[in-house]
Design a protein around this motif. Structure first.
Motif, mmCIF file in Angstrom:
data_model
loop_
_atom_site.group_PDB
_atom_site.id
_atom_site.type_symbol
_atom_site.label_atom_id
_atom_site.label_comp_id
_atom_site.label_asym_id
_atom_site.label_seq_id
_atom_site.Cartn_x
_atom_site.Cartn_y
_atom_site.Cartn_z
ATOM 1 N N TYR A 99 0.825 -1.163 -0.061
ATOM 2 C CA TYR A 99 0.114 -0.035 0.184
ATOM 3 C C TYR A 99 1.071 1.224 -0.173
ATOM 4 O O TYR A 99 0.512 2.038 -0.771
ATOM 5 N N PHE A 100 1.844 1.294 0.707
ATOM 6 C CA PHE A 100 2.622 2.385 0.843
ATOM 7 C C PHE A 100 3.564 2.575 -0.160
ATOM 8 O O PHE A 100 4.172 3.670 -0.429
ATOM 9 N N GLN A 101 3.805 1.702 -0.888
ATOM 10 C CA GLN A 101 4.539 2.014 -2.319
ATOM 11 C C GLN A 101 3.920 2.714 -3.258
ATOM 12 O O GLN A 101 4.227 3.419 -3.878
ATOM 13 N N HIS A 102 2.451 2.740 -3.156
ATOM 14 C CA HIS A 102 1.657 3.500 -3.979
ATOM 15 C C HIS A 102 0.993 4.754 -3.212
ATOM 16 O O HIS A 102 0.381 5.603 -3.898
ATOM 17 N N HIS A 106 -5.203 4.886 6.259
ATOM 18 C CA HIS A 106 -3.837 4.938 6.459
ATOM 19 C C HIS A 106 -3.264 6.393 6.086
ATOM 20 O O HIS A 106 -2.496 6.593 5.155
ATOM 21 N N LEU A 107 -3.858 7.565 6.865
ATOM 22 C CA LEU A 107 -3.104 8.891 6.404
ATOM 23 C C LEU A 107 -2.585 9.466 7.725
ATOM 24 O O LEU A 107 -3.084 9.366 8.625
ATOM 25 N N GLY A 159 0.891 9.644 3.083
ATOM 26 C CA GLY A 159 -0.099 8.353 2.699
ATOM 27 C C GLY A 159 -1.131 8.776 1.635
ATOM 28 O O GLY A 159 -1.899 7.954 1.661
ATOM 29 N N LEU A 160 -0.806 9.942 0.792
ATOM 30 C CA LEU A 160 -1.531 10.154 -0.202
ATOM 31 C C LEU A 160 -1.162 9.382 -1.505
ATOM 32 O O LEU A 160 -0.195 8.958 -1.718
ATOM 33 N N ALA A 161 -2.160 8.983 -2.563
ATOM 34 C CA ALA A 161 -1.796 8.163 -3.476
ATOM 35 C C ALA A 161 -0.933 9.091 -4.434
ATOM 36 O O ALA A 161 -0.917 10.357 -4.544
#
Length: 322
Positions: A11-14, A291-292, A316-318
């Motif tokens: 998730y955090f990769q993106h 998750h922000l 944590g933003l896209a």
């Protein structure tokens, strides 16, 4: 099946973009906090003001600036289940309750000293505020009258109720966690948590754990029921000033004068990711539903004079959002 650890790393990769918010603060931001529904983010500053932002998807817009305090706003917190009410603690010897719908003070409560920490009880009925003289004052959140005061003979750093509202916790300058019964405030336990000043405390939203941060550069994780230390997190080099659990209770963010915020798995202690910072970080807050992570660093003009002080950031933003 992928583990939570694998899923959240993916998730955090993106979602590893950090965005700056301009709150129009002219000095260091001491405290950030989300409303219980996650729509609003508030920031309190040394410049005596509070800014409130509105979150819509991945976009933040500043809603209002709140003025009234005559000294630094050192800490703020939101009502546990009323998404429009928050309270601020200030060095001007008052606390103020605000209504975000009206952009004004609901009540001002005079206290006996310069206030540095504040929390709202989980049942919404009481606000506790601590001052520089280690006096903790309990205020009725409806009548805005002082219910009781408790003077401590040790340095009180941060205060919090447990999730069940029947215990009251303090971190102190001797490295201990003091556990009191509530509402009668009788001493039940003194936990020798750290060899150095115990600075901050945070409860996991699931009610299973709480965490403390210390001047020994460690964050420690505690079982709420057994009051025993489960594990420590030791990747930071400077005193741990601020902590926050993710909404699902599975991640712990801890920050200090290190130029990175550590984000760890609560269950394993493993590092999930880290957030790079340009200066020391003294306040972090996970969003209550996603998750922000909101955070604020020390005045940037001390480190980079062509940048403004008082900036709030979101992690944590896209990566593909504008």
């Amino acid at each position: 099946m992928a583990s939570y650890f694998d899923e959240i790393q993916k998730y955090f990769q993106h979602h590893n973009r950090t965005k700056e918010l301009n709150g129009n603060h002219t000095a260091k931001v001491h405290s950030v906090g989300w409303s219980c529904d996650g729509r609003l983010l508030a920031s309190g500053s040394f410049d005596k003001t509070v800014s409130v932002f509105l979150l819509e998807r991945d976009r933040m817009s500043r809603e209002a600036t709140y003025r009234g305090h005559t000294d630094s706003v050192d800490q703020l917190c939101w009502h546990p289940f009323h998404p429009e009410l928050f309270v601020t603690a200030s060095g001007d010897k008052t606390i103020r309750i605000w209504d975000a719908r009206a952009n004004k003070t609901v009540a001002t409560v005079n206290t006996k000293g310069e206030n540095i920490n504040i929390c709202w009880s989980p049942d919404g009925q009481t606000i506790a505020v601590g001052n520089k003289e280690d006096l903790v004052t309990f205020v009725d959140a409806r009548s805005h009258r002082v219910k009781t005061e408790e003077q401590f003979k040790f340095e009180v750093n941060e205060i919090s109720w447990n999730n069940e509202n029947d215990l009251f916790f303090l971190t102190n300058g001797h490295g201990c966690i003091n556990v009191l019964s509530y509402p009668d405030l009788k001493s039940l336990h003194v936990l020798n948590a750290h060899p150095a000043n115990c600075i901050c405390i945070e409860f996991d939203p699931t009610g299973k754990y709480f965490a403390t941060g210390s001047a020994d550069a460690l964050a420690s994780l505690w079982d709420v029921n057994e009051l025993i230390c489960i594990r420590t997190f030791s990747r930071l080099d400077w005193p741990v000033r601020t902590l926050s659990f993710s909404y699902d209770g599975k991640m712990l963010a801890s920050a200090s004068e290190d130029l990175a915020i550590d984000i760890a798995s609560v269950e394993t202690g493993e590092k999930i990711t880290e957030v790079q910072c340009e200066s020391p970080t003294f306040t972090v807050a996970w969003h209550p539903k996603r998750h922000l992570l909101a955070f604020a660093c020390d005045d940037k003009d001390k480190y980079n004079r062509d940048r403004d002080a008082g900036t709030i950031k979101l992690f944590g933003l896209a990566n593909d959002s504008s």
